[in-house]
Design a protein around this motif. Sequence first.
Motif, mmCIF file in Angstrom:
data_model
loop_
_atom_site.group_PDB
_atom_site.id
_atom_site.type_symbol
_atom_site.label_atom_id
_atom_site.label_comp_id
_atom_site.label_asym_id
_atom_site.label_seq_id
_atom_site.Cartn_x
_atom_site.Cartn_y
_atom_site.Cartn_z
ATOM 1 N N GLY A 1 -14.116 4.276 6.361
ATOM 2 C CA GLY A 1 -15.408 4.817 5.958
ATOM 3 C C GLY A 1 -15.356 5.888 4.895
ATOM 4 N N VAL A 2 -14.183 6.248 4.438
ATOM 5 C CA VAL A 2 -14.043 7.293 3.421
ATOM 6 C C VAL A 2 -13.804 6.641 2.066
ATOM 7 N N ASP A 3 -14.605 7.015 1.073
ATOM 8 C CA ASP A 3 -14.452 6.493 -0.280
ATOM 9 C C ASP A 3 -13.233 7.132 -0.928
ATOM 10 N N LEU A 4 -12.296 6.287 -1.363
ATOM 11 C CA LEU A 4 -11.063 6.780 -1.978
ATOM 12 C C LEU A 4 -11.028 6.555 -3.479
ATOM 13 N N GLY A 5 -12.170 6.171 -4.068
ATOM 14 C CA GLY A 5 -12.257 6.094 -5.525
ATOM 15 C C GLY A 5 -12.322 4.675 -6.062
ATOM 16 N N THR A 6 -12.730 4.585 -7.322
ATOM 17 C CA THR A 6 -12.838 3.320 -8.059
ATOM 18 C C THR A 6 -12.097 3.467 -9.373
ATOM 19 N N LEU B 1 -11.142 16.593 0.531
ATOM 20 C CA LEU B 1 -10.076 15.592 0.648
ATOM 21 C C LEU B 1 -9.488 15.329 -0.726
ATOM 22 N N THR B 2 -8.154 15.362 -0.784
ATOM 23 C CA THR B 2 -7.432 15.041 -2.015
ATOM 24 C C THR B 2 -6.498 13.870 -1.713
ATOM 25 N N SER B 3 -6.545 12.833 -2.553
ATOM 26 C CA SER B 3 -5.746 11.634 -2.255
ATOM 27 C C SER B 3 -5.213 11.008 -3.537
ATOM 28 N N ASP B 4 -4.141 10.273 -3.363
ATOM 29 C CA ASP B 4 -3.526 9.499 -4.448
ATOM 30 C C ASP B 4 -2.903 8.259 -3.802
ATOM 31 N N LEU B 5 -3.544 7.088 -4.008
ATOM 32 C CA LEU B 5 -3.101 5.851 -3.370
ATOM 33 C C LEU B 5 -2.977 4.744 -4.415
ATOM 34 N N GLU B 6 -2.138 3.772 -4.078
ATOM 35 C CA GLU B 6 -1.993 2.593 -4.930
ATOM 36 C C GLU B 6 -1.845 1.342 -4.063
ATOM 37 N N VAL B 7 -2.576 0.286 -4.453
ATOM 38 C CA VAL B 7 -2.430 -1.006 -3.783
ATOM 39 C C VAL B 7 -1.941 -2.022 -4.808
ATOM 40 N N ARG B 8 -1.220 -3.020 -4.297
ATOM 41 C CA ARG B 8 -0.743 -4.118 -5.149
ATOM 42 C C ARG B 8 -1.219 -5.433 -4.547
ATOM 43 N N TRP C 1 -7.308 8.114 -7.685
ATOM 44 C CA TRP C 1 -7.081 9.537 -7.431
ATOM 45 C C TRP C 1 -8.407 10.181 -7.041
ATOM 46 N N MET C 2 -8.320 11.125 -6.131
ATOM 47 C CA MET C 2 -9.475 11.934 -5.756
ATOM 48 C C MET C 2 -9.002 13.372 -5.615
ATOM 49 N N ARG C 3 -9.777 14.278 -6.201
ATOM 50 C CA ARG C 3 -9.404 15.688 -6.177
ATOM 51 C C ARG C 3 -10.494 16.505 -5.501
ATOM 52 N N LYS C 4 -10.165 17.042 -4.311
ATOM 53 C CA LYS C 4 -11.056 17.941 -3.574
ATOM 54 C C LYS C 4 -12.483 17.396 -3.504
ATOM 55 N N LEU D 1 0.856 -1.182 0.000
ATOM 56 C CA LEU D 1 0.000 0.000 0.000
ATOM 57 C C LEU D 1 0.890 1.230 0.000
ATOM 58 N N ASP D 2 0.736 2.056 -1.039
ATOM 59 C CA ASP D 2 1.513 3.293 -1.153
ATOM 60 C C ASP D 2 0.566 4.484 -1.115
ATOM 61 N N VAL D 3 0.815 5.379 -0.169
ATOM 62 C CA VAL D 3 0.046 6.620 -0.075
ATOM 63 C C VAL D 3 0.946 7.727 -0.626
ATOM 64 N N TYR D 4 0.680 8.124 -1.874
ATOM 65 C CA TYR D 4 1.509 9.145 -2.509
ATOM 66 C C TYR D 4 1.110 10.549 -2.054
ATOM 67 N N TYR D 5 -0.171 10.718 -1.799
ATOM 68 C CA TYR D 5 -0.621 12.050 -1.404
ATOM 69 C C TYR D 5 -1.967 11.910 -0.709
ATOM 70 N N LEU D 6 -2.103 12.612 0.419
ATOM 71 C CA LEU D 6 -3.391 12.647 1.119
ATOM 72 C C LEU D 6 -3.435 13.954 1.900
#
Length: 250
Positions: free
Chosen positions: A150-155, A118-125, A176-179, A102-107
């Motif tokens: 409980g927070v939706d981080l995208g599909t 909330l702005t996020s950028d995550l990657e799972v392997r 990715w999620m932007r604002k 699990l890599d959290v590039y930006y949150l």
Amino acid sequence: MTAGQVSNNGPKPLQRNLSRRVSFNEATLARSQEPPKPPAEPEFIDTEAQVVSRPPYSACCNSCCAWTSLVLAVLLLLSILVGGVYFAFLQSNLPQVRLHRLDVYYLEVNNTDTDTFLTSDLEVRLNFTNDNSKIKLSYSRMTASLTAEGVDLGTVTVPAITQEPSSSADVRARTWMRKTSAEEAVAEDLRDNSLKHLMVIDVVLKGHIDFLVNGNKMNGFPIKVSCRSIDQSEIDNGHAPKCGVQMTPL
């Protein structure tokens, strides 16, 4: 009373009895002389209609119906049994899936006077392992959904892959999620936990899997991979939690 009086008075009751008997006989005779009533008109019974409307049941028909029902019941049971064995065979040959990175590039959390974003950028392997030495697996039309506390981080859509027998393959899902609007307290807790590597994440993949056995392709089976309550600290320590894999249309 003298004997003559007794003899004179004696016949009177006999005479009354005789007159009674005569009157009864006359009434009977009068009834017997009445013309006979015409016989009642016989009821008409449509015997042909009864024969036609009566269901043509017979011992032969009953026996035939019983045997037909028995054969259908046996065929239904065999179909259920074969389907159960077939499903169990496919289910037993699904891949093993583990979430190993699990890599959290930006949150980041941005607060305004009226809302929190909330702005996020995550990657799972995820590692897919095909343990079968004779079956080739193919995955298509897959989507990955990420949520954390409980927070939706995208599909995101995951590219299709093909997996050879007795092999492993990595599947990456980056969202990715932007604002995106979020609750202030929840978003700030998520940011703080990510900085401490204490996030708890859920990953769900949905798609289709194909089985290739001896050149024969069995395709179009829905598959669902569920990685629930995965602790980021556990992954950082080198563990790879196992995910649930099942064939389901949901």
